[in-house]
Design a protein around this motif. Structure first.
Motif, short mmCIF file in Angstrom:
data_model
loop_
_atom_site.label_atom_id
_atom_site.label_comp_id
_atom_site.label_asym_id
_atom_site.label_seq_id
_atom_site.Cartn_x
_atom_site.Cartn_y
_atom_site.Cartn_z
N LEU A 78 -33.96 42.89 53.33
CA LEU A 78 -33.05 43.76 52.60
C LEU A 78 -33.79 44.63 51.60
CD1 LEU A 78 -30.04 41.35 52.05
CD2 LEU A 78 -30.13 43.35 53.54
N LYS A 79 -34.82 44.09 50.99
CA LYS A 79 -35.63 44.88 50.06
C LYS A 79 -36.30 46.04 50.81
CE LYS A 79 -39.29 44.66 46.67
NZ LYS A 79 -40.33 43.86 46.03
N ALA A 80 -36.81 45.75 52.00
CA ALA A 80 -37.44 46.81 52.81
C ALA A 80 -36.40 47.86 53.23
CB ALA A 80 -38.12 46.21 54.04
N LEU A 81 -35.23 47.40 53.66
CA LEU A 81 -34.19 48.34 54.09
C LEU A 81 -33.63 49.15 52.92
CD1 LEU A 81 -32.18 46.15 56.64
CD2 LEU A 81 -33.68 48.09 57.15
N SER A 82 -33.71 48.60 51.72
CA SER A 82 -33.16 49.29 50.55
C SER A 82 -33.89 50.60 50.25
CB SER A 82 -33.18 48.38 49.33
OG SER A 82 -34.50 48.21 48.85
N ARG A 83 -35.03 50.82 50.88
CA ARG A 83 -35.76 52.08 50.68
C ARG A 83 -34.96 53.28 51.18
NH1 ARG A 83 -41.15 50.12 53.26
NH2 ARG A 83 -40.39 51.62 54.76
N VAL A 84 -33.94 53.06 52.00
CA VAL A 84 -33.11 54.19 52.45
C VAL A 84 -32.19 54.64 51.32
CG1 VAL A 84 -33.17 53.57 54.89
CG2 VAL A 84 -31.27 52.79 53.48
N GLY A 85 -32.04 53.83 50.30
CA GLY A 85 -31.25 54.22 49.14
C GLY A 85 -29.80 53.80 49.22
N GLU A 86 -28.99 54.55 48.53
CA GLU A 86 -27.57 54.26 48.40
C GLU A 86 -26.79 54.91 49.54
OE1 GLU A 86 -24.44 55.44 45.03
OE2 GLU A 86 -26.33 54.58 44.28
N LEU A 87 -25.84 54.19 50.09
CA LEU A 87 -25.00 54.73 51.16
C LEU A 87 -24.12 55.83 50.60
CD1 LEU A 87 -24.01 54.52 54.11
CD2 LEU A 87 -22.31 52.89 53.31
N GLN A 88 -24.18 57.01 51.25
CA GLN A 88 -23.39 58.16 50.80
C GLN A 88 -22.25 58.48 51.76
OE1 GLN A 88 -25.56 61.13 48.79
NE2 GLN A 88 -26.05 59.29 47.63
N ASP A 89 -22.51 58.32 53.05
CA ASP A 89 -21.49 58.65 54.04
C ASP A 89 -21.71 57.79 55.28
OD1 ASP A 89 -19.29 60.14 55.07
OD2 ASP A 89 -20.68 61.42 56.19
N LEU A 90 -20.61 57.40 55.88
CA LEU A 90 -20.67 56.56 57.07
C LEU A 90 -19.83 57.20 58.16
CD1 LEU A 90 -21.77 53.80 58.00
CD2 LEU A 90 -19.64 52.78 57.21
N GLY A 91 -20.45 57.41 59.31
CA GLY A 91 -19.75 58.00 60.44
C GLY A 91 -18.89 56.98 61.16
N LYS A 92 -18.26 57.42 62.23
CA LYS A 92 -17.42 56.55 63.04
C LYS A 92 -18.32 55.69 63.94
CE LYS A 92 -13.75 56.59 66.43
NZ LYS A 92 -13.49 57.19 67.71
N PRO A 93 -18.10 54.39 63.98
CA PRO A 93 -18.89 53.53 64.86
C PRO A 93 -18.72 53.93 66.33
CG PRO A 93 -17.77 52.22 63.22
CD PRO A 93 -17.21 53.61 63.10
N HIS A 94 -19.84 53.95 67.03
CA HIS A 94 -19.85 54.31 68.45
C HIS A 94 -20.13 53.05 69.26
CE1 HIS A 94 -20.58 56.53 72.11
NE2 HIS A 94 -21.73 55.90 72.24
N PHE A 95 -19.18 52.67 70.09
CA PHE A 95 -19.30 51.48 70.93
C PHE A 95 -20.49 51.62 71.88
CE2 PHE A 95 -18.31 49.29 74.91
CZ PHE A 95 -18.03 48.01 74.46
N GLU A 96 -21.30 50.59 71.96
CA GLU A 96 -22.44 50.58 72.87
C GLU A 96 -22.19 49.65 74.05
OE1 GLU A 96 -25.17 52.50 72.93
OE2 GLU A 96 -24.44 53.55 71.16
N GLU A 97 -21.99 48.36 73.75
CA GLU A 97 -21.81 47.40 74.83
C GLU A 97 -21.28 46.07 74.32
OE1 GLU A 97 -25.46 46.09 76.69
OE2 GLU A 97 -26.52 46.12 74.79
N VAL A 98 -20.80 45.30 75.26
CA VAL A 98 -20.43 43.90 75.02
C VAL A 98 -21.34 43.08 75.91
CG1 VAL A 98 -18.65 42.15 75.29
CG2 VAL A 98 -18.02 44.42 74.52
N PHE A 99 -21.98 42.08 75.35
CA PHE A 99 -22.81 41.23 76.18
C PHE A 99 -22.69 39.79 75.74
CE2 PHE A 99 -25.48 42.86 72.79
CZ PHE A 99 -26.20 41.77 72.36
N SER A 100 -23.04 38.92 76.62
CA SER A 100 -22.96 37.50 76.35
C SER A 100 -24.36 36.99 76.05
CB SER A 100 -22.38 36.78 77.56
OG SER A 100 -22.29 35.41 77.30
N ASP A 101 -24.50 36.31 74.93
CA ASP A 101 -25.77 35.70 74.55
C ASP A 101 -25.52 34.20 74.50
OD1 ASP A 101 -28.33 35.21 73.66
OD2 ASP A 101 -27.89 35.74 71.58
N LYS A 102 -25.94 33.53 75.53
CA LYS A 102 -25.65 32.11 75.73
C LYS A 102 -24.14 31.94 75.79
CE LYS A 102 -29.98 30.63 73.82
NZ LYS A 102 -30.68 29.92 72.81
N ASP A 103 -23.56 31.24 74.85
CA ASP A 103 -22.11 31.02 74.88
C ASP A 103 -21.37 31.91 73.88
OD1 ASP A 103 -23.17 29.77 72.68
OD2 ASP A 103 -21.85 28.04 72.77
N ARG A 104 -22.05 32.97 73.40
CA ARG A 104 -21.46 33.86 72.41
C ARG A 104 -21.18 35.24 73.02
NH1 ARG A 104 -25.70 31.01 69.65
NH2 ARG A 104 -27.16 32.49 70.52
#
Length: 147
Positions: A78-104
């Protein structure tokens, strides 16, 4: 002989088109299914994760993620990711895929975002826990992180 080869090619092409169309149909159905549940969850969670606070992030991370990652590693990430700074704007989430990882069942999205250091692309995968979600993976691509 040429007629048999032509018929074989047509049959194989038809099978391939049917398979591709089936995958697209399945994906569209899953996208529609999660539009009313996962998307609002993401729009609520991403700003919380973008506070870069390990205590806040732990509330949203899946048990699977937390079993693999120590609190110290999460804080460091999180400290490394915090270098992007403060969130200013968030776009609409774009669906990529649904996949199964073991039983999840894992649902993956990309989201365009703007932080105080510039544009970024968020890739987030969430676990479908039937009546709830939790964050399975969270990644940010940004020029600010490349420096």
């Amino acid at each position: 002989m040429k007629k048999k080869i032509f018929i074989m090619i047509c049959v194989l092409a038809s099978v391939a088109i049917t398979i591709i169309a089936s995958f697209h149909y399945y994906s569209a159905q899953k996208e529609k299914q999660y539009a009313t549940t996962a998307v609002p969850y993401l729009l609520r969670v991403i700003p919380e994760l973008s506070k870069w606070d390990p205590a806040v992030a732990q509330k949203y991370m899946s048990a699977t993620f937390m079993q693999k990652t120590s609190a110290a590693k999460l804080a460091s990430a999180l400290k490394a990711l915090s270098r992007v700074g403060e969130l200013q704007d968030l776009g609409k989430p774009h669906f990529e895929e649904v996949f199964s990882d073991k039983d999840r069942l894992v649902v993956s999205y990309t989201v365009a975002a703007r932080y105080s250091t510039g544009d970024a692309e968020i890739t987030i995968a969430i676990l479908d826990l039937n009546d709830a979600f939790s964050v399975y993976r969270f990644n940010i691509r940004s020029k600010a992180l490349a420096r």
